[in-house]
Write an enzyme that holds these catalytic residues in place. Structure first.
Site, PDB file in Angstrom:
ATOM      1  N   ASP A  22       0.872  -1.175   0.000  1.00  0.00           N
ATOM      2  CA  ASP A  22       0.000   0.000   0.000  1.00  0.00           C
ATOM      3  C   ASP A  22       0.906   1.222   0.000  1.00  0.00           C
ATOM      4  O   ASP A  22       2.112   1.117   0.245  1.00  0.00           O
ATOM      5  CB  ASP A  22      -0.889  -0.008   1.260  1.00  0.00           C
ATOM      6  N   SER A  23       0.312   2.389  -0.244  1.00  0.00           N
ATOM      7  CA  SER A  23       1.080   3.624  -0.141  1.00  0.00           C
ATOM      8  C   SER A  23       1.579   3.831   1.291  1.00  0.00           C
ATOM      9  O   SER A  23       2.529   4.578   1.510  1.00  0.00           O
ATOM     10  CB  SER A  23       0.189   4.807  -0.516  1.00  0.00           C
ATOM     11  N   TYR A  54      -0.805   8.390  -2.074  1.00  0.00           N
ATOM     12  CA  TYR A  54      -0.867   8.233  -3.530  1.00  0.00           C
ATOM     13  C   TYR A  54      -2.059   8.995  -4.122  1.00  0.00           C
ATOM     14  O   TYR A  54      -2.061   9.331  -5.299  1.00  0.00           O
ATOM     15  CB  TYR A  54      -1.080   6.762  -3.890  1.00  0.00           C
ATOM     16  N   GLY A  55      -3.071   9.204  -3.311  1.00  0.00           N
ATOM     17  CA  GLY A  55      -4.386   9.615  -3.806  1.00  0.00           C
ATOM     18  C   GLY A  55      -4.421  10.854  -4.667  1.00  0.00           C
ATOM     19  O   GLY A  55      -5.268  10.989  -5.531  1.00  0.00           O
ATOM     20  N   CYS A  86      -4.407  -1.448  -1.995  1.00  0.00           N
ATOM     21  CA  CYS A  86      -4.570  -0.011  -2.180  1.00  0.00           C
ATOM     22  C   CYS A  86      -5.495   0.203  -3.386  1.00  0.00           C
ATOM     23  O   CYS A  86      -5.173  -0.238  -4.498  1.00  0.00           O
ATOM     24  CB  CYS A  86      -3.194   0.600  -2.438  1.00  0.00           C
ATOM     25  N   ASN A  87      -6.617   0.845  -3.150  1.00  0.00           N
ATOM     26  CA  ASN A  87      -7.568   1.090  -4.247  1.00  0.00           C
ATOM     27  C   ASN A  87      -6.949   1.984  -5.314  1.00  0.00           C
ATOM     28  O   ASN A  87      -7.166   1.794  -6.509  1.00  0.00           O
ATOM     29  CB  ASN A  87      -8.827   1.770  -3.706  1.00  0.00           C
ATOM     30  N   THR A  88      -6.179   2.975  -4.867  1.00  0.00           N
ATOM     31  CA  THR A  88      -5.597   3.943  -5.802  1.00  0.00           C
ATOM     32  C   THR A  88      -4.570   3.267  -6.701  1.00  0.00           C
ATOM     33  O   THR A  88      -4.534   3.496  -7.912  1.00  0.00           O
ATOM     34  CB  THR A  88      -4.940   5.095  -5.006  1.00  0.00           C
ATOM     35  N   GLU A 165      -2.256   8.591   8.282  1.00  0.00           N
ATOM     36  CA  GLU A 165      -0.824   8.252   8.418  1.00  0.00           C
ATOM     37  C   GLU A 165      -0.233   8.988   9.632  1.00  0.00           C
ATOM     38  O   GLU A 165       0.533   8.423  10.408  1.00  0.00           O
ATOM     39  CB  GLU A 165      -0.037   8.703   7.174  1.00  0.00           C
ATOM     40  N   CYS A 208     -11.103   3.345   0.316  1.00  0.00           N
ATOM     41  CA  CYS A 208      -9.652   3.515   0.504  1.00  0.00           C
ATOM     42  C   CYS A 208      -9.306   2.708   1.737  1.00  0.00           C
ATOM     43  O   CYS A 208     -10.009   2.798   2.758  1.00  0.00           O
ATOM     44  CB  CYS A 208      -9.327   4.994   0.716  1.00  0.00           C
ATOM     45  N   THR A 209      -8.250   1.918   1.666  1.00  0.00           N
ATOM     46  CA  THR A 209      -7.954   1.000   2.767  1.00  0.00           C
ATOM     47  C   THR A 209      -7.577   1.741   4.062  1.00  0.00           C
ATOM     48  O   THR A 209      -7.744   1.207   5.149  1.00  0.00           O
ATOM     49  CB  THR A 209      -6.840   0.016   2.357  1.00  0.00           C
ATOM     50  N   HIS A 210      -7.113   2.982   3.924  1.00  0.00           N
ATOM     51  CA  HIS A 210      -6.817   3.769   5.131  1.00  0.00           C
ATOM     52  C   HIS A 210      -8.079   4.066   5.958  1.00  0.00           C
ATOM     53  O   HIS A 210      -8.006   4.173   7.180  1.00  0.00           O
ATOM     54  CB  HIS A 210      -6.207   5.120   4.740  1.00  0.00           C
TER      55      HIS A 210
HETATM   56  N1  DGL Z   1      -4.818   3.267   0.929  1.00  0.00           N
HETATM   57  C1  DGL Z   1      -4.875   3.689  -0.403  1.00  0.00           C
HETATM   58  C2  DGL Z   1      -6.186   3.384  -1.096  1.00  0.00           C
HETATM   59  O1  DGL Z   1      -6.808   2.405  -0.769  1.00  0.00           O
HETATM   60  C3  DGL Z   1      -4.257   4.996  -0.798  1.00  0.00           C
HETATM   61  C4  DGL Z   1      -4.423   6.201   0.046  1.00  0.00           C
HETATM   62  C5  DGL Z   1      -3.444   7.252  -0.418  1.00  0.00           C
HETATM   63  O2  DGL Z   1      -2.258   6.964  -0.400  1.00  0.00           O
HETATM   64  O3  DGL Z   1      -3.909   8.334  -0.803  1.00  0.00           O
HETATM   65  O4  DGL Z   1      -6.584   4.054  -2.008  1.00  0.00           O
END
Ligand code: DGL
Length: 302
Positions: A22-23, A54-55, A86-88, A165, A208-210
């Protein structure tokens, strides 16, 4: 030079670890589900927190990072499968990864809007995600596959993954916690009314996994009647099926040799962020957390 992994290497591919990346720390929500579903497997978790979030970055930059990470995990850790937690990164890179690494078992993740559409009674589904995910062609295709009577209210949540984060690094810091809460409040308010009445959003997708780690704030804001959906468990089940089909599931150790499930922790940034998140959210030891310097991105960070 990469230090020797803390987990013993198995000579057979079925005994090789599963890579998860993931990011940053968001993918830990997926790792948790993977560990529950696959208790005999070993994992290597890579947090690209030197480049998180990453978003709000370009798809080309994320694709480049994703390929560099996947190649590192394959070459240095001999992974048998990769879960893009990570979805992104899935939106930006899964097709490239499939092309470039055709022999690797690959699992991506995308916002759970299909199950949400099936479960919603009001037909109004809220979707929180990064700008990168919600603006991607892949997500547009997913959205177009829903029945027309389902309305999705899309909410890009700039800054929320970064705030999570920061809260991961300082889990007991009130200001860091308040920053996450304030963003959750801003974005849920922007989406409209939540509830079970006609016209209200009754299902909220954490795309988003976060955001799984902001669940307690979101639950308090949307109320007890709204369903919150993330994708950790379905992704873990899919990974299991894929490994079973490919005959790559690790066999259980005999009781005498049974050992705690093994995770190796890697990060491109400050190891304290990953260590703190793992200890706080997963209650696991992280003594072996290593900082990995991948070649710097060829593309300028946008
Ligand atoms: N956790 C990531 C996701 O599922 C990315 C969040 C990020 O880095 O912006 O999209």
């Amino acid at each position: 030079m990469i230090p020797a992994p803390s987990c013993p290497l198995s000579p057979s591919l079925a005994g090789a670890p599963i890579g998860v990346f993931d990011s940053g720390v968001g993918g830990l929500s997926v790792l948790q589900a993977l560990r529950n579903e696959l208790p005999h497997e070993r994992f290597v978790y890579f947090s690209d927190n030197a480049w998180a979030p990453y978003g709000e970055r370009s798809a080309a930059f994320i694709a480049e990072r994703s390929l560099a990470i996947a190649t590192h995990l394959l070459e240095q850790h001999g992974i048998k499968a990769l879960v893009v937690a990570c979805n992104t990164a899935t939106a930006a890179a899964i097709e490239l990864l499939r092309q470039q690494l055709p022999h690797l078992q690959l699992v991506g993740i995308e916002p759970a809007i299909k199950p949400a559409a099936q479960r919603s009674h009001t037909g109004r589904v809220g979707v929180m995600g990064t700008r990168g995910t919600l603006g991607s062609a892949r997500f547009a295709r997913l959205l177009a596959s829903l029945p027309p009577q389902v309305q999705c209210v899309l909410q890009p949540c700039d800054g929320l993954a970064l705030a999570i984060e920061q809260a991961a690094l300082q889990p007991h810091d009130e200001a860091a916690r308040a920053a996450v809460q304030a963003l959750c409040q801003r974005y849920t308010q922007a989406m409209g009314r939540f509830g079970r009445q006609a016209g209200e959003i009754d299902t909220l997708v954490l795309g988003c996994t976060h955001y799984v780690f902001a669940q307690e704030h979101l639950r308090a804001l949307v109320g007890p009647d709204v369903q919150l959906l993330d994708t950790g468990v379905p992704v873990a089940r899919h990974t299991r099926r894929l490994l079973l089909y490919a005959q790559l599931l690790a066999t259980p150790s005999p009781p005498a040799q049974a050992q705690a499930p093994c995770v190796q922790w890697l990060t491109s940034g400050n190891p304290l962020v990953l260590r703190s998140a793992v200890a706080h959210w997963l209650h696991l030891p992280t003594a072996a957390c290593q900082r990995i310097m991948l070649p710097p991105p060829a593309l300028d960070a946008p």
